[in-house]
Motif scaffolding. Structure first.
Motif, PDB file in Angstrom:
ATOM      1  N   SER A 311       7.075 -98.490 -27.123  1.00 54.51           N
ATOM      2  CA  SER A 311       7.728 -98.087 -28.366  1.00 54.51           C
ATOM      3  C   SER A 311       8.955 -97.210 -28.135  1.00 54.51           C
ATOM      4  N   LEU A 312       9.077 -96.659 -26.922  1.00 55.34           N
ATOM      5  CA  LEU A 312      10.203 -95.774 -26.612  1.00 55.34           C
ATOM      6  C   LEU A 312      11.362 -96.517 -25.954  1.00 55.34           C
ATOM      7  N   VAL A 313      11.196 -97.812 -25.698  1.00 54.51           N
ATOM      8  CA  VAL A 313      12.227 -98.554 -24.982  1.00 54.51           C
ATOM      9  C   VAL A 313      13.449 -98.789 -25.862  1.00 54.51           C
ATOM     10  N   PHE A 314      13.221 -99.185 -27.115  1.00 60.45           N
ATOM     11  CA  PHE A 314      14.328 -99.553 -28.003  1.00 60.45           C
ATOM     12  C   PHE A 314      14.437 -98.550 -29.159  1.00 60.45           C
ATOM     13  N   PRO A 315      15.614 -98.440 -29.768  1.00 59.47           N
ATOM     14  CA  PRO A 315      15.801 -97.488 -30.873  1.00 59.47           C
ATOM     15  C   PRO A 315      15.171 -97.993 -32.175  1.00 59.47           C
ATOM     16  N   VAL A 316      13.860 -97.935 -32.247  1.00 64.55           N
ATOM     17  CA  VAL A 316      13.135 -98.388 -33.433  1.00 64.55           C
ATOM     18  C   VAL A 316      12.975 -97.219 -34.407  1.00 64.55           C
ATOM     19  N   HIS A 317      12.452 -97.539 -35.588  1.00 68.07           N
ATOM     20  CA  HIS A 317      12.201 -96.491 -36.573  1.00 68.07           C
ATOM     21  C   HIS A 317      11.109 -95.559 -36.058  1.00 68.07           C
ATOM     22  N   PRO A 318      11.196 -94.258 -36.338  1.00 70.15           N
ATOM     23  CA  PRO A 318      10.172 -93.327 -35.847  1.00 70.15           C
ATOM     24  C   PRO A 318       8.751 -93.701 -36.252  1.00 70.15           C
ATOM     25  N   VAL A 319       8.604 -94.381 -37.399  1.00 74.43           N
ATOM     26  CA  VAL A 319       7.265 -94.778 -37.831  1.00 74.43           C
ATOM     27  C   VAL A 319       6.639 -95.743 -36.823  1.00 74.43           C
ATOM     28  N   VAL A 320       7.454 -96.569 -36.192  1.00 73.35           N
ATOM     29  CA  VAL A 320       6.946 -97.512 -35.187  1.00 73.35           C
ATOM     30  C   VAL A 320       6.395 -96.748 -33.986  1.00 73.35           C
ATOM     31  N   VAL A 321       7.090 -95.714 -33.573  1.00 74.91           N
ATOM     32  CA  VAL A 321       6.619 -94.907 -32.443  1.00 74.91           C
ATOM     33  C   VAL A 321       5.299 -94.228 -32.795  1.00 74.91           C
ATOM     34  N   VAL A 322       5.233 -93.661 -33.992  1.00 74.77           N
ATOM     35  CA  VAL A 322       4.002 -92.989 -34.414  1.00 74.77           C
ATOM     36  C   VAL A 322       2.843 -93.987 -34.471  1.00 74.77           C
ATOM     37  N   ALA A 323       3.107 -95.181 -35.013  1.00 73.21           N
ATOM     38  CA  ALA A 323       2.054 -96.198 -35.085  1.00 73.21           C
ATOM     39  C   ALA A 323       1.602 -96.623 -33.694  1.00 73.21           C
ATOM     40  N   ALA A 324       2.530 -96.737 -32.762  1.00 72.93           N
ATOM     41  CA  ALA A 324       2.165 -97.108 -31.400  1.00 72.93           C
ATOM     42  C   ALA A 324       1.251 -96.064 -30.771  1.00 72.93           C
ATOM     43  N   TYR A 325       1.502 -94.800 -31.053  1.00 65.19           N
ATOM     44  CA  TYR A 325       0.648 -93.755 -30.497  1.00 65.19           C
ATOM     45  C   TYR A 325      -0.717 -93.710 -31.180  1.00 65.19           C
ATOM     46  N   VAL A 326      -0.793 -94.098 -32.444  1.00 68.72           N
ATOM     47  CA  VAL A 326      -2.102 -94.246 -33.084  1.00 68.72           C
ATOM     48  C   VAL A 326      -2.908 -95.327 -32.376  1.00 68.72           C
ATOM     49  N   VAL A 327      -2.272 -96.468 -32.097  1.00 67.70           N
ATOM     50  CA  VAL A 327      -2.941 -97.566 -31.404  1.00 67.70           C
ATOM     51  C   VAL A 327      -3.375 -97.128 -29.997  1.00 67.70           C
ATOM     52  N   ALA A 328      -2.497 -96.401 -29.301  1.00 65.16           N
ATOM     53  CA  ALA A 328      -2.839 -95.940 -27.948  1.00 65.16           C
ATOM     54  C   ALA A 328      -4.037 -95.002 -27.969  1.00 65.16           C
ATOM     55  N   GLY A 329      -4.058 -94.075 -28.911  1.00 60.05           N
ATOM     56  CA  GLY A 329      -5.189 -93.163 -29.006  1.00 60.05           C
ATOM     57  C   GLY A 329      -6.471 -93.870 -29.382  1.00 60.05           C
ATOM     58  N   PHE A 330      -6.370 -94.811 -30.318  1.00 61.69           N
ATOM     59  CA  PHE A 330      -7.543 -95.585 -30.717  1.00 61.69           C
ATOM     60  C   PHE A 330      -8.095 -96.365 -29.525  1.00 61.69           C
TER      61      PHE A 330
END
Length: 414
Positions: A311-330
């Motif tokens: 999620s940190l590779v491309f300049p995506v919306h911050p919500v995408v980064v937050v969602a990716a970290y939710v998935v990683a934690g889950f």
């Protein structure tokens, strides 16, 4: 005229669900001790950080203290594993907790007067923390029966995530009304709770009389036990690779991306909180869900950590980064709970602490190496190639581990 016999329909009644582990006093005592040790472990770096803020400790001194604590942890983990298999697991928890409790006041005594004394005390604190980890894992297998260990491990990981979420905030809040001395004494009290509250194991104790060998011979015996379980070795390799790359990306690249690309520190705080929230959800799910192919499900959860660096590779919306970290934690809790449960089930009881110490040594022991290497790699190649490599490692390492036949169920028995 004969009548046909009545048709009898047989219904298969499901087996009764075992009673909740939360009603077991022995487990609740163990859970309280591990929670107290987790709070003390997370609180110490923040208390030392507060000492830097009020200028009683230099940033260089903080780095030395944290390094000493990490060194003490890594040195004590294998020792604690051997002692916990050689003697009572409860005794190892007691003495390691007392060592960490005694180290906290020594850090307070040396604050502002003797940095060498503080470094020694920090090393002792790390040693207490490291020695108790394999003992706690093995003691769980003694206190809780096999049918309820997955629920018990889920409760343990829930306490870890709650302390991760609340420990820093609670420490900062107490820091507004208490000085550093009082906070360090509070850490010592938490370690006393960890030392004295857990009870003795009543099932599968490994304290039966036997001939003790030299330390290295007994630790090598634990390595041989680990080699008997191919699923354990390959999964441990995958876990080590994910922690050394994925966690390093979180620790180094996430703050840089948050600052340089989004020009705010809010993303760093939001992603870290999202990871913990996702982990809480994963632990709650694993308290009740028992997948048939638990090994594959666990490795899929481990691979989900790759979405964090991706999620940190491309300049995506911050919500995408937050969602990716939710998935990683889950996903990480989808891995942790079956991983601990399978180790407690499959490994020989009298070698369980040593095998668990091998887990902590490799997975967490190599994490600092990843942190050391990723920053120079970003400077040399830029963040995007490094993050892509980290994501690929997180995806591929669990996939390769899943190819081992016994990895499907984390068991060699069909």
């Amino acid at each position: 005229m004969p009548t046909s016999p009545p048709v009898v329909t047989l219904t298969k009644t499901p087996p009764p669900r075992p009673p909740s582990v939360l009603r077991d006093t022995a487990f609740l005592r163990l859970w309280t001790g591990t929670t107290a040790s987790g709070l003390a472990t997370w609180a110490l770096p923040f208390v030392l950080g507060l000492a830097v803020l009020d200028r009683t400790l230099s940033p260089t001194g903080l780095g030395l203290l944290l390094a000493a604590r990490t060194a003490g942890f890594l040195l004590a983990v294998p020792v604690g594993g051997v002692l916990a298999d050689r003697h009572s697991r409860r005794g190892v928890v007691l003495w390691s907790g007392l060592a960490a409790a005694g180290a906290a006041p020594l850090i307070a005594v040396g604050l502002g007067t003797s940095l060498p004394l503080m470094c020694v005390a920090a090393g002792v604190a790390g040693a207490g923390q490291g020695a108790c980890r394999p003992a706690f894992q093995a003691l769980t297998a003694e206190v809780v029966d096999a049918d309820r260990r997955q629920q018990a491990n889920a409760a343990m990981t829930l306490s870890v995530r709650v302390t991760t979420l609340t420990g820093p905030a609670l420490t900062a809040l107490l820091g507004t009304v208490l000085d550093i001395w009082a906070l360090l004494v509070g850490i010592a009290l938490l370690w006393l709770v960890a030392a004295f509250v857990p009870g003795a194991g009543t099932r599968g104790t490994s304290a039966a009389p036997r001939q003790h060998s030299a330390f290295f011979a007994e630790f090598a015996d634990g390595i041989r036990e680990a080699r008997r379980h191919p699923w354990f070795l390959t999964t441990l390799g995958a876990l080590t690779a994910v922690i050394a790359t994925g966690y390093s990306a979180t620790g180094v690249a996430l703050p840089l991306v948050s600052r340089d690309r989004y020009e705010t520190g809010v993303l760093l705080a939001a992603a870290t909180t999202a990871y913990t929230a996702g982990a809480l959800g994963g632990a709650l799910l694993m308290a009740r869900w028992r997948p048939r192919a638990q090994g594959w499900a666990a490795l899929a959860g481990l691979a989900a950590y790759g979405f964090a660096p991706l999620s940190l590779v491309f300049p995506v919306h911050p919500v995408v980064v937050v969602a990716a970290y939710v998935v990683a934690g889950f996903g990480i809790e989808l891995f942790n709970v079956p991983w601990f449960t399978a180790t407690q089930r499959e490994v020989a009881p009298d070698r369980l602490a040593r095998v668990t110490s091998l887990d902590f040594m490799l997975s967490y022991g190599l994490a600092p190496l990843g942190l050391v290497l990723i920053a120079p790699a970003i400077d040399a190649f830029g963040p995007r190639p490094v993050l892509v490599c980290c994501a690929l490692v997180c995806f591929l390492a669990p996939a390769l581990a899943a190819l081992v036949p016994s990895a499907r169920r984390f068991s060699a028995v069909r």
